[in-house]
Write a protein that holds these residues in place. Structure first.
Motif, short mmCIF file in Angstrom:
data_model
loop_
_atom_site.label_atom_id
_atom_site.label_comp_id
_atom_site.label_asym_id
_atom_site.label_seq_id
_atom_site.Cartn_x
_atom_site.Cartn_y
_atom_site.Cartn_z
N ARG A 152 -3.61 -2.26 -6.90
CA ARG A 152 -4.37 -1.05 -7.50
C ARG A 152 -5.83 -1.31 -8.24
N ASP A 153 -5.87 -2.34 -8.77
CA ASP A 153 -7.27 -2.80 -9.47
C ASP A 153 -8.13 -3.00 -8.23
N ILE A 154 -7.75 -3.46 -7.11
CA ILE A 154 -8.77 -3.81 -6.05
C ILE A 154 -9.29 -2.46 -5.50
N VAL A 155 -8.48 -1.80 -5.41
CA VAL A 155 -8.86 -0.45 -4.64
C VAL A 155 -9.54 0.52 -5.70
N LYS A 156 -9.21 0.47 -6.87
CA LYS A 156 -9.69 1.05 -7.72
C LYS A 156 -11.33 0.44 -8.30
N ILE A 210 -1.58 4.48 -4.18
CA ILE A 210 -2.92 4.25 -3.91
C ILE A 210 -3.66 5.72 -3.73
N LEU A 211 -3.12 6.54 -3.20
CA LEU A 211 -3.79 7.83 -3.06
C LEU A 211 -3.40 8.87 -4.19
N TYR A 212 -2.60 8.54 -4.98
CA TYR A 212 -2.41 9.89 -6.15
C TYR A 212 -2.53 9.00 -7.47
N HIS A 213 -1.97 8.08 -7.76
CA HIS A 213 -1.56 7.23 -9.15
C HIS A 213 -3.07 6.82 -9.64
N ILE A 214 -3.77 6.17 -8.77
CA ILE A 214 -5.16 5.63 -9.52
C ILE A 214 -6.21 6.51 -9.01
N VAL A 215 -6.12 7.63 -8.53
CA VAL A 215 -7.23 8.61 -8.30
C VAL A 215 -7.42 9.31 -9.67
N PRO A 216 -8.63 9.70 -9.93
CA PRO A 216 -9.13 10.36 -11.30
C PRO A 216 -8.35 11.90 -11.30
N ALA A 217 -7.79 11.95 -12.49
CA ALA A 217 -6.90 13.25 -12.73
C ALA A 217 -7.54 14.58 -12.19
N GLU A 218 -8.82 14.73 -12.25
CA GLU A 218 -9.53 15.73 -11.74
C GLU A 218 -9.56 16.16 -10.11
N GLU A 219 -9.29 14.91 -9.60
CA GLU A 219 -9.39 14.93 -7.99
C GLU A 219 -7.73 14.69 -7.70
N ARG A 220 -7.09 14.48 -8.45
CA ARG A 220 -5.70 14.38 -7.96
C ARG A 220 -4.93 15.86 -7.57
N GLY A 221 -3.98 15.49 -6.59
CA GLY A 221 -3.31 16.83 -6.30
C GLY A 221 -2.06 16.42 -5.39
N SER A 271 0.78 -11.16 8.07
CA SER A 271 0.23 -9.85 7.55
C SER A 271 0.20 -8.82 9.11
N ALA A 272 0.00 -9.65 10.23
CA ALA A 272 -0.30 -8.78 11.45
C ALA A 272 0.67 -7.65 11.63
N HIS A 273 2.10 -7.88 11.29
CA HIS A 273 2.81 -6.52 11.28
C HIS A 273 3.18 -6.07 9.92
N ALA A 274 2.14 -6.07 8.99
CA ALA A 274 2.74 -5.71 7.49
C ALA A 274 3.06 -4.41 7.52
N PRO A 275 3.97 -4.39 6.59
CA PRO A 275 4.70 -2.86 6.60
C PRO A 275 3.89 -2.04 5.55
N ILE A 276 2.92 -2.58 4.74
CA ILE A 276 1.99 -1.78 4.03
C ILE A 276 0.65 -2.18 4.54
N ARG A 277 -0.22 -1.20 4.85
CA ARG A 277 -1.60 -1.23 5.12
C ARG A 277 -2.50 -0.18 4.39
N ILE A 278 -3.39 -0.65 3.59
CA ILE A 278 -4.30 0.11 2.69
C ILE A 278 -5.69 0.14 3.64
N GLN A 279 -6.12 1.13 4.24
CA GLN A 279 -7.32 0.98 5.04
C GLN A 279 -8.46 1.60 4.30
N GLY A 280 -9.62 0.84 3.96
CA GLY A 280 -10.63 1.55 3.69
C GLY A 280 -11.84 1.31 4.44
#
Length: 382
Positions: A152-156, A210-221, A271-280
């Protein structure tokens, strides 16, 4: 923290199944083994709905102190004045009734996931906790692992650039008919069985982190939800469910779950078949299996043939093993202790709003798939 020593939280365990045993064994591992010397846990009591002897057997199996009291009913457990907090470990079909039982008795509550059967039930529990000034948290233990916090910190921090998509899957490769039949809790409609509430909630928690929790409150929905569901013919529960969540700003979460297929790492590339992939836009993060118990992540800089590597760092693999032979459930217990010590009613890591939003997404997916649990959907209290 008090000058007299660490804050002690006194626990009562409601139910004696496998998840309760794993949690309680973790609870008994000294907090000093994970640099959490500001708090400590005490196992005060446990209850079985079947018999006093079952409760005592449970206490013996987990290595409970001799002072821990067995109870033959949940009502007796929540009435124990020595208990501060109840850990609800029954099937999620019964979470609402048992968490409410504890709250109505004036106890703080850590309730296993999925929080309830639906969002309406979750809202009532939250309202009661707020009114009675009691701590309440969904036991989404995954969020409290050091790896989850680091990710979470890395993404943020923006290191991945703009996150465009999160893929998240938790599936079990099972012989459903042979292993579960019709009575097992995983497929039994009377226990709110199915892949979504039991496994898919983990897929959703990675998307939401990733897409809700660490998003600024004013941008979250809340996300728009499109889903597909395949049912298990023998009982009518869902055996495979896939969801596409579109969040404000356009980022997409793809959350999948199944009882028939699974992600498996390969020896040469875990990690090649990782069940979680966060793509930036600059880099990806892969979290290897198992996603519910994350102990490592791989940071992969984005690249293409024309432009080469886009990010300014090499591929990195980071591992954070769970200390003291623990399973990792003690991290969420530590969060409960600190929140209650500090007078908080909810956790900032697993807040009420987010538990509600995840329940709403699962409600929508079940509605789109035509999966209804009948009387278990009700909000009446016994």
């Amino acid at each position: 923290m008090s000058n007299t020593g660490p804050f002690t939280l006194k626990w009562g365990i409601l139910a004696t199944g496998g998840i309760a045993k794993t949690f309680t064994k973790d609870l008994l591992i000294p907090t000093t083994t994970r640099n959490a010397s500001d708090i400590q846990h005490e196992l005060v009591a446990a209850a079985s709905s079947s018999s006093l002897s079952r409760a005592q057997t449970f206490l013996n199996e987990v290595g409970a102190p001799e002072t821990a009291v067995p109870y033959a009913s949940y009502a007796d457990l929540v009435a124990d004045p020595n208990v501060d907090i109840i850990y609800v470990a029954t099937p999620h079909s019964h979470h609402y009734q048992h968490a409410r039982l504890a709250l109505e008795a004036g106890k703080h509550v850590l309730c296993e996931k999925a929080f309830t059967v639906n969002a309406a039930q979750a809202q009532i529990l939250i309202d009661i906790a707020r009114e009675k000034k009691l701590f309440l948290m969904e036991a989404m233990w995954t969020r409290f692992f050091p790896v989850a916090k680091e990710v979470r910190d890395i993404v943020k921090s923006g290191q991945l650039g703009e996150v465009i998509r999160v893929w998240a899957d938790l599936s079990f490769w099972k012989d459903v008919e042979g292993e579960f039949g019709t009575a097992h809790r995983m497929v039994n409609l009377e226990l709110a069985g199915g892949a979504l509430l039991d496994l898919g909630v983990y897929s959703l928690t990675w998307v939401f982190q990733i897409l809700y929790h660490i998003v600024p409150a004013e941008e979250r929905g809340p996300p728009a939800v499109a889903s597909a569901m395949t049912k298990y013919e023998a009982t009518g529960c869902d055996e495979t469910t896939s969801m596409i969540l579109t969040f404000p700003g356009g980022a997409q979460g793809i959350a999948t779950t199944s009882l028939r297929v699974a992600h498996h790492p390969t020896p040469t590339s875990p990690s090649a078949h990782a069940p979680i992939r966060i793509q930036g836009t600059l880099a990806d993060i892969h979290i290897p299996y198992p996603p519910y118990r994350p102990q490592s992540y791989v940071l992969l800089p984005a690249s293409n043939d024309a432009r080469g590597t886009l990010a300014s760092f090499p591929e990195q693999t980071v591992t954070r093993e769970v200390p003291a032979g623990g399973h990792g459930m003690f991290y969420e217990a530590d969060e409960c202790a600190r929140c209650i010590r500090d007078g908080k009613l909810e956790s900032e890591v697993m807040p009420w709003e987010e538990s509600l939003e995840v329940m709403r997404v699962m409600d929508l997916a079940r509605r789109q798939g035509g999966l209804d649990y009948g009387d278990l959907e009700g909000t009446g209290y016994l």
